[in-house]
Structure formats: structure tokens, C-alpha cells
Design a protein around this motif. Structure first.
Motif, PDB file in Angstrom:
ATOM      1  N   PHE B  37       0.624  -1.004   0.032  1.00  0.00           N
ATOM      2  CA  PHE B  37       0.637   0.105   0.031  1.00  0.00           C
ATOM      3  C   PHE B  37       1.047   1.262  -0.218  1.00  0.00           C
ATOM      4  O   PHE B  37      -0.013   2.155  -0.040  1.00  0.00           O
ATOM      5  CB  PHE B  37      -1.166   0.094   1.520  1.00  0.00           C
ATOM      6  CG  PHE B  37      -2.115  -0.531   0.595  1.00  0.00           C
ATOM      7  CD1 PHE B  37      -3.360   0.332   0.306  1.00  0.00           C
ATOM      8  CD2 PHE B  37      -1.916  -2.220   0.879  1.00  0.00           C
ATOM      9  CE1 PHE B  37      -4.419  -0.192   0.539  1.00  0.00           C
ATOM     10  CE2 PHE B  37      -3.401  -2.921   0.843  1.00  0.00           C
ATOM     11  CZ  PHE B  37      -4.750  -2.067   0.398  1.00  0.00           C
ATOM     12  N   VAL B  98       1.662  -2.681   8.227  1.00  0.00           N
ATOM     13  CA  VAL B  98       3.110  -2.375   7.941  1.00  0.00           C
ATOM     14  C   VAL B  98       3.080  -1.118   6.551  1.00  0.00           C
ATOM     15  O   VAL B  98       3.341  -0.344   6.704  1.00  0.00           O
ATOM     16  CB  VAL B  98       3.901  -3.307   7.958  1.00  0.00           C
ATOM     17  CG1 VAL B  98       5.492  -2.577   8.015  1.00  0.00           C
ATOM     18  CG2 VAL B  98       3.943  -4.326   9.249  1.00  0.00           C
ATOM     19  N   ILE B 100       1.119   0.252   4.699  1.00  0.00           N
ATOM     20  CA  ILE B 100      -0.503   1.205   5.322  1.00  0.00           C
ATOM     21  C   ILE B 100       0.640   2.076   6.106  1.00  0.00           C
ATOM     22  O   ILE B 100       0.585   3.303   5.738  1.00  0.00           O
ATOM     23  CB  ILE B 100      -1.285   0.883   5.046  1.00  0.00           C
ATOM     24  CG1 ILE B 100      -2.511  -0.157   4.597  1.00  0.00           C
ATOM     25  CG2 ILE B 100      -2.470   2.107   5.850  1.00  0.00           C
ATOM     26  CD1 ILE B 100      -3.192  -0.045   5.042  1.00  0.00           C
ATOM     27  N   GLY B 101       0.726   1.405   7.130  1.00  0.00           N
ATOM     28  CA  GLY B 101       1.802   2.607   8.069  1.00  0.00           C
ATOM     29  C   GLY B 101       2.727   2.905   7.480  1.00  0.00           C
ATOM     30  O   GLY B 101       2.864   4.715   7.675  1.00  0.00           O
ATOM     31  N   LEU B 102       4.094   2.185   6.366  1.00  0.00           N
ATOM     32  CA  LEU B 102       4.772   3.149   6.290  1.00  0.00           C
ATOM     33  C   LEU B 102       4.625   4.151   4.544  1.00  0.00           C
ATOM     34  O   LEU B 102       5.284   5.393   4.827  1.00  0.00           O
ATOM     35  CB  LEU B 102       5.784   2.300   4.692  1.00  0.00           C
ATOM     36  CG  LEU B 102       6.879   1.771   4.996  1.00  0.00           C
ATOM     37  CD1 LEU B 102       7.141   2.099   6.091  1.00  0.00           C
ATOM     38  CD2 LEU B 102       7.718   1.534   4.016  1.00  0.00           C
ATOM     39  N   VAL B 104       1.596   6.105   5.640  1.00  0.00           N
ATOM     40  CA  VAL B 104       1.809   7.606   6.129  1.00  0.00           C
ATOM     41  C   VAL B 104       3.093   8.247   6.312  1.00  0.00           C
ATOM     42  O   VAL B 104       3.131   9.792   6.501  1.00  0.00           O
ATOM     43  CB  VAL B 104       0.816   7.224   7.704  1.00  0.00           C
ATOM     44  CG1 VAL B 104       0.936   8.010   7.863  1.00  0.00           C
ATOM     45  CG2 VAL B 104      -0.752   6.450   6.887  1.00  0.00           C
ATOM     46  N   ILE B 105       4.008   6.859   6.673  1.00  0.00           N
ATOM     47  CA  ILE B 105       5.737   7.648   7.136  1.00  0.00           C
ATOM     48  C   ILE B 105       5.881   8.214   6.193  1.00  0.00           C
ATOM     49  O   ILE B 105       6.088   9.563   6.190  1.00  0.00           O
ATOM     50  CB  ILE B 105       6.205   6.748   8.020  1.00  0.00           C
ATOM     51  CG1 ILE B 105       5.455   5.902   8.991  1.00  0.00           C
ATOM     52  CG2 ILE B 105       7.436   6.777   7.819  1.00  0.00           C
ATOM     53  CD1 ILE B 105       6.499   4.858   9.434  1.00  0.00           C
ATOM     54  N   ARG B 107       4.131   9.930   4.163  1.00  0.00           N
ATOM     55  CA  ARG B 107       3.814  11.372   3.693  1.00  0.00           C
ATOM     56  C   ARG B 107       4.430  11.909   4.541  1.00  0.00           C
ATOM     57  O   ARG B 107       4.503  13.457   3.608  1.00  0.00           O
ATOM     58  CB  ARG B 107       2.454  10.925   3.591  1.00  0.00           C
ATOM     59  CG  ARG B 107       1.949  11.911   2.256  1.00  0.00           C
ATOM     60  CD  ARG B 107       0.042  12.183   2.772  1.00  0.00           C
ATOM     61  NE  ARG B 107      -0.010  10.174   2.616  1.00  0.00           N
ATOM     62  CZ  ARG B 107      -1.471   9.635   3.264  1.00  0.00           C
ATOM     63  NH1 ARG B 107      -2.035  10.848   3.630  1.00  0.00           N
ATOM     64  NH2 ARG B 107      -1.444   8.781   3.433  1.00  0.00           N
ATOM     65  N   ALA B 108       4.158  12.179   5.663  1.00  0.00           N
ATOM     66  CA  ALA B 108       4.886  12.777   6.744  1.00  0.00           C
ATOM     67  C   ALA B 108       6.397  13.316   6.467  1.00  0.00           C
ATOM     68  O   ALA B 108       6.931  14.968   6.425  1.00  0.00           O
ATOM     69  CB  ALA B 108       4.850  11.993   7.941  1.00  0.00           C
ATOM     70  N   LEU B 111       5.930  15.878   3.595  1.00  0.00           N
ATOM     71  CA  LEU B 111       6.059  16.683   3.987  1.00  0.00           C
ATOM     72  C   LEU B 111       6.774  17.758   4.689  1.00  0.00           C
ATOM     73  O   LEU B 111       6.804  19.370   4.411  1.00  0.00           O
ATOM     74  CB  LEU B 111       4.390  16.746   4.978  1.00  0.00           C
ATOM     75  CG  LEU B 111       3.150  16.761   3.941  1.00  0.00           C
ATOM     76  CD1 LEU B 111       2.422  16.272   5.295  1.00  0.00           C
ATOM     77  CD2 LEU B 111       2.559  17.680   3.411  1.00  0.00           C
ATOM     78  N   VAL B 112       7.548  17.369   5.433  1.00  0.00           N
ATOM     79  CA  VAL B 112       8.701  17.472   6.168  1.00  0.00           C
ATOM     80  C   VAL B 112       9.861  17.955   5.594  1.00  0.00           C
ATOM     81  O   VAL B 112      10.099  19.457   5.593  1.00  0.00           O
ATOM     82  CB  VAL B 112       9.032  16.765   7.393  1.00  0.00           C
ATOM     83  CG1 VAL B 112      10.654  17.322   7.965  1.00  0.00           C
ATOM     84  CG2 VAL B 112       8.056  16.158   8.207  1.00  0.00           C
ATOM     85  N   LEU B 223      -2.299   4.943  -6.132  1.00  0.00           N
ATOM     86  CA  LEU B 223      -3.546   4.654  -5.304  1.00  0.00           C
ATOM     87  C   LEU B 223      -4.254   3.698  -6.836  1.00  0.00           C
ATOM     88  O   LEU B 223      -4.642   2.249  -5.872  1.00  0.00           O
ATOM     89  CB  LEU B 223      -4.572   4.501  -4.926  1.00  0.00           C
ATOM     90  CG  LEU B 223      -3.804   4.841  -2.953  1.00  0.00           C
ATOM     91  CD1 LEU B 223      -5.563   5.597  -2.529  1.00  0.00           C
ATOM     92  CD2 LEU B 223      -4.090   3.630  -2.709  1.00  0.00           C
TER      93      LEU B 223
END
Lengths: 351, 291
Positions: B37, B98, B100-102, B104-105, B107-108, B111-112, B223
């Protein structure tokens, strides 16, 4: 002394809180939630109110994923479905708030049941993709509904009113949601320890074996989808009324992922886990904030970083938390609770 | 009719990108049975990285593309070695979670590091428009189509003619038997993840060129590699490209006739249809479950 394992009467087996330490914990918990509004400010109480809405949805998802073993990413989609239903019945028809919440739940249950039908054929990841398709279709439907009836500003909801009790203050919402969440928890807890709930667990563990011992696998899956979607739908209606204005961005895919994160962090297949996970994830941004306030004087660099990248840190952190739990504690927060309990139960033979 | 044909032409080039991305997706699934994902976010990461290589490091375009692909491959391989490898033997859903969590990370991180604003591609791929009668096609579209076609050919050769390709097929077919024949599944999985991430990075660069700028929206578009991969059949590389083309055409036609908000709807409605009628996809192998 009662151990919680040894029983002499059926009545003891049926008790939810079997031993006096558990009853003491229950008493403490009740006192804590009753005192909470006088201890914390309105902002925190507002977050807690949202957390309780998330608790209802997370319990619903845990009934489906944790107990029946059917994965779903369609929960934000179900939120959108019940938001449409709330818009039709609550705003356009002007029905009273409690009726709208029930109708919102029932509409989501109807859609969820339809999505449950492919689950009879699809397994695991394919089912996940089907629910992902549901998500995008539901959000599209919401967008069309909103644009045609309300324009581009979003669907606005009136003040929720419960038999003359207007839920305006955060405090009112807190008491109302507290009561509703308690009912939701009790009902779910009783469903999963009834014959129906045990059938779901059998389907989760091995569907063929479940069929052999006489569980109607298809019926069990469909019922699980229906009840789970009802819970999510009720939460969706409450969410819409609490926000008072929703648009398609309120139901993005991140919301769906958050629900899955909640039940994984809390613990799959546990009602208490769903509660813990939902509260943990919803309050995570507040905890980051208090942590940065605490660390501010010590590590000014870190504080500045958190300040400028607040949004990124909030979303990134929950990704990190999810992965950390999956790698190191797959049983979730409930796993920690069980470890501690086992330590005391087996004492002095604990390693 | 003219409008329809023009929509199909632009849909095909968009679809070729989905196909490229879906190839990487299929590679991971074929080798490890995992749906990744984080694939869309790998695309975004690759696109942003290439922009930095072009603007800050001032590399020529071709060099930037190659560096980006190497960077993405390193990320992909390290995802496997640090996060997925310890999860082997856990339920598939946990491993997917995992990823999916990745996502999100990632994306963060984007952004940073790069911020929420758009980044412009200062050295774009050639984008001249050729006209054939009433129809228009750009050189960018042709390049993407050519790369997609070459990729399918290269992967077909890779799976048939190289020992690594053979190892990959063996591991996917029967894990224990491959192990006993001396295949090192860890190397196989790491290569699959690396190559998949590489394709995602390449797709990200092309997508940024088509969109004209790099934004966080690239990951959301990534996606749509899911429907592409499933429609083609999750274990078929050439199917992934066909599925990508179908999704691309369905999307542009839906956008042209209904409106921009129907894009997701078209892709995922097609996905649901395929799932109900033919879950193993157009070119996939039917999965037979025995007790």
C-alpha cells in the motif's frame, strides 16, 4: 479467594466482572469518567467526545475484523453513507436526532450487508480491495448528494436535540456520548460471548472447521458485516452532527486507515482493546503537544521542529506507532494488559 | 466520436503510467504475496527526489532519472530488510498494515522535507504535440508508451532468461522447495522490493511530467495502480500494463463525459466488477484453495 478461573455455579460463569479486583477497577473507572468533566478543560473534553465516537466505530470494526476475520478499509465510506442518510432524514425531512442516528446506522448496515456479499467469495486482500472500492464509491455518492442539495460549502446539520435536551455545550455532548458508548460496549461484549459471537470467532479461526461443526458461515459473515456497519453508521451520524458541517474531505482514506490503526494498536478481537486503541489514536495529537511543551525547555531544536511540522508529525507518528506495535507487540495494548495480569496471577512463579 | 477517440488517446498514455507502477506492484505480490500500500507514496517520494536532483544538485535530466531509480531501489530493498523480513510468518493482513503505516510515514517525510507546496519540474521531458488530423498526441505520451512496452519485454526476458528471474518464480511457486534448491529467498525478496520501488520512482517522474508539477497528490494517483494490477491479474506483469491501460482509458472517458470527480469512481467501479466476476483478473492464474 475467587480467582476468576474456578467457578462453582453457572451464575458465576455469566458474570462480566467476576472477581472483586475487577469490580474495584470498574468502580474506579466509573468514578474517573464521572469526574472527568470537572477535571479537564473544554478543549480536552471535546477531543474526548470525538474519541468516544471513534470508540463506537472501532468496536464495530473490531467485531468484523477482530472477531470474524474479515478485513475492511470501507469505514470512512460507511461514515459517508450515514452522513448522506443523516442529511436526508435529519436536514431535509427534519426528523428528530435520535431517529436520524438510528436511521443512519441502518442505512450503513444495509450498504455494509451488500458489501458483505462479495466476502462470501473473496478472501483476505481481495476483500480489502473490494472495501476500498466501496470507500471511493460512497465518497463519490456523498459528493454528488452534497453538490445537488447543499452546494459546495458542505452539508450543515442542525443542533442535535434529544427529547428537548439540546446538545450545544461540549459537556452535554460528553454525557450523551458517555451513555451511548457504555450501551455500545455492553451490547458488543454480550454479542461476542453469545452463541453468535462464538460462531464468528470460529469462522475467523478456520471457516471450514466452523462449517463442519454446524456454523452457517455465510450467515455469520453477513450478520457480522451488518452489525459492524450499524455501529460504524451510528458513529458516522454522531460524527456529522458533532462536526455540524461535513464535506467529502471529512471522509478521506486516512480516516479509514485510522480506524484500522485503532483496532490494531488496541488489540484485535477485544472490545476493551477497541476502546483503548480509539482513545489512544484520537488523543495522539494532544499527547504530541504536551510532549513538545514538556521537552521545549530541554530540547529547543525539537520543539521548533514539532512546531513547524505539526501536521506531518501527527500523521507520521501514528504510522510509526502502528508499525512499532505490529513489529514488537502484535497483540496491541491489550497484550501489555495481559502480560501484567499474567505476572500477578502466576506470581511467584513468574519469569 | 472525435472527442471519444481523443479521450482514449490521452487515456492510453495515462494508463501506461498506471501500468508501469502496477508492474512494480505485481512484482512484490508475485514474489511475496504482499500488496504494497506504500507504492503510491514511493512514487511521490521518487518524483520529489528527482526534482531535488534537477534543481538543487543540477544534474542533467537523464542522470537525475537514473539516480532517482537507484535511490528508490535502495529504499525498496531496505523496506524489505528492515520492516518486512521480521514480519515473515505473521498474518498477511499484518504485513499489509505495515505497508499502510509506511505510506503514512513516507507522506510525513515528504511534507517535512519538501513542504506542502507544488514543485515545478525545471527540466521536463520533451513534450511536443503532434497532430494527426483532428487528434493530438504528445511526444511525452509516446515516450511513456515506449517505456511501458520496453519494461514488459525486459521483465518477460528477466523472468525467463536470468537466474534471478528463475529464483523469483521458484520462490513464488513453492517457498520450501526453492529453499532446498539453494535459492536465498531474502535476496530474492529484497531484489523484488528494490525493482518494484524503482518502477514506482520512474512512474512518479513520468506522472509529475504529465501533471506539470510534483505535489502530494501524486501518491493518491498511485493508489489507482491497485485496480490496474487486479484487473490484469495480480501475478501477471503484462496483465498489469493491460489493466493500467484499461483504467487510464476508463478514467479519462469518465472525466470527459461526467466530470473530474468521477475518476476514482470509474477506476474502482471497474475493480469491484472484476472482483465479483473474475477475482483472479484477466491474465492471472486462478488460485485454487485446498483444505
Amino acid at each position: 479467594m475467587p480467582s476468576g478461573y474456578y467457578t462453582t455455579e453457572y451464575r458465576q460463569d455469566q458474570l462480566l466482572f467476576r472477581t472483586w479486583p475487577r469490580r474495584a477497577w470498574l468502580g474506579l473507572g466509573v468514578v474517573a469518567v464521572l469526574l472527568l468533566p470537572s477535571l479537564v478543560g473544554n478543549v480536552t473534553l471535546d477531543r474526548v467526545a470525538f474519541a468516544m465516537i471513534a470508540v463506537i466505530a472501532a468496536i464495530g470494526l473490531n467485531l468484523l475484523t477482530g472477531y470474524t476475520g474479515q478485513v475492511s478499509l470501507g469505514n470512512a465510506g460507511l461514515y459517508a453513507v450515514s452522513a448522506i442518510a443523516s442529511g436526508v432524514f435529519g436536514v431535509q425531512q427534519g426528523l428528530p436526532f435520535p431517529v436520524v442516528v438510528v436511521l443512519g446506522g441502518l442505512s450503513a448496515a444495509a450498504v455494509g450487508t451488500i458489501i458483505g456479499v462479495p466476502s462470501l467469495r473473496l478472501r483476505g486482500l481481495y476483500l480489502l480491495l473490494a472495501t476500498l472500492a466501496l470507500h471511493f464509491m460512497a465518497v463519490y455518492a456523498f459528493q454528488r448528494y452534497q453538490v445537488e442539495n447543499f452546494g459546495f460549502a458542505g452539508v450543515r446539520f442542525p443542533t442535535a436535540s434529544l427529547f428537548g435536551w439540546e446538545l450545544i455545550e461540549t459537556r452535554d455532548w460528553y454525557w450523551f456520548l458517555l451513555g451511548l458508548t457504555a450501551v455500545a460496549v455492553l451490547f458488543a461484549k454480550n454479542v461476542v460471548r453469545s452463541a453468535e459471537g462464538r460462531a464468528w470467532v470460529a469462522v475467523r479461526d478456520k471457516d471450514i472447521a466452523a462449517a463442519v461443526i454446524g456454523v452457517n458461515v455465510s450467515a455469520a459473515k453477513i450478520k457480522a458485516f451488518a452489525l459492524s456497519s450499524f455501529y460504524v453508521g451510528v458513529a458516522g451520524s454522531l460524527f456529522a452532527y458533532k462536526l455540524s458541517s461535513v464535506d467529502p474531505d471529512s471522509f478521506n482514506l486516512d480516516l479509514a486507515i485510522e480506524f484500522v490503526a485503532m483496532i490494531i494498536i488496541g488489540g484485535l478481537g477485544s472490545i476493551a482493546g477497541a476502546v483503548a486503541g480509539a482513545v489512544f489514536i484520537t488523543l495522539l495529537p494532544d499527547w504530541v503537544e504536551s510532549a513538545s511543551e514538556l521537552l521545549g525547555p530541554v530540547l529547543p531544536f525539537l520543539d521548533d521542529f514539532l512546531e513547524t511540522n505539526k501536521f506531518a508529525v501527527d500523521i507520521g507518528l501514528y504510522g510509526v506507532v502502528v508499525i512499532a506495535f505490529l513489529l514488537f507487540k502484535p497483540e496491541g495494548i491489550m497484550g501489555f494488559y495481559r502480560d501484567i495480569k499474567r505476572y500477578f496471577v502466576r506470581w511467584p512463579y513468574t519469569s | 466520436m472525435e472527442k471519444l477517440i481523443q479521450l482514449v488517446i490521452s487515456g492510453v498514455s495515462l494508463g501506461a503510467i498506471y501500468g508501469l507502477v502496477a508492474i512494480g506492484f505485481v512484482l512484490v505480490y508475485k514474489a511475496t504475496d504482499i500488496m504494497n500500500f506504500a507504492h503510491g507514496d514511493l512514487m511521490a517520494l521518487g518524483a520529489y527526489f528527482s526534482v531535488t536532483m534537477i534543481t538543487s544538485v543540477d544534474l542533467p535530466l537523464a542522470a537525475a532519472i537514473i539516480v532517482t531509480m537507484l535511490f528508490a531501489a535502495a529504499i525498496g530493498a531496505s523496506i524489505h530488510l528492515t520492516l518486512i523480513r521480521p514480519m515473515l510468518g505473521e498474518p498477511i493482513f499484518s504485513i499489509v498494515m505495515v505497508t499502510i503505516g509506511l505510506s503514512v510515514i513516507f507522506r510525513a517525510i515528504v511534507l517535512v522535507v519538501w513542504g506542502a507546496g507544488e514543485r515545478v519540474f525545471s527540466k521536463p521531458l520533451p513534450n511536443e504535440v503532434y497532430t494527426f488530423g483532428p487528434y493530438r498526441i504528445s511526444s511525452l505520451d509516446l515516450i511513456i508508451l515506449a517505456v511501458a512496452a520496453i519494461s514488459v519485454a525486459v521483465f518477460a526476458l528477466f523472468f525467463r532468461r536470468t537466474s534471478m528471474g528463475l529464483h523469483m518464480r521458484a520462490t513464488a511457486n513453492r517457498y520450501e522447495a526453492a529453499l532446498m534448491m539453494g535459492v536465498n529467498p531474502n535476496v530474492v525478496y529484497a531484489v523484488a522490493w528494490g525493482v518494484a520501488a524503482m518502477m514506482a520512482g520512474l512512474g512518479g517522474i513520468f506522472l509529475a511530467n504529465i501533471l506539470g508539477a510534483v505535489s502530494i497528490g501524486v501518491s493518491a494517483i498511485g493508489l489507482r495502480a491497485f485496480p490496474a494490477a487486479v484487473i490484469g491479474g495480480l501475478d501477471s506483469v503484462s496483465g498489469a500494463v493491460v489493466g493500467g491501460l484499461l483504467i487510464g482509458v476508463a478514467e479519462t472517458v469518465a472525466t470527459g463525459y461526467i466530470g473530474a470527480e468521477a475518476r476514482d469512481l470509474a477506476a474502482f467501479a471497474l475493480l469491484l466488477l472484476i472482483l465479483v466476476v473474475r477475482p483472479f483478473g484477466l491474465f492471472g492464474q486462478k488460485e485454487i484453495v485446498r483444505v
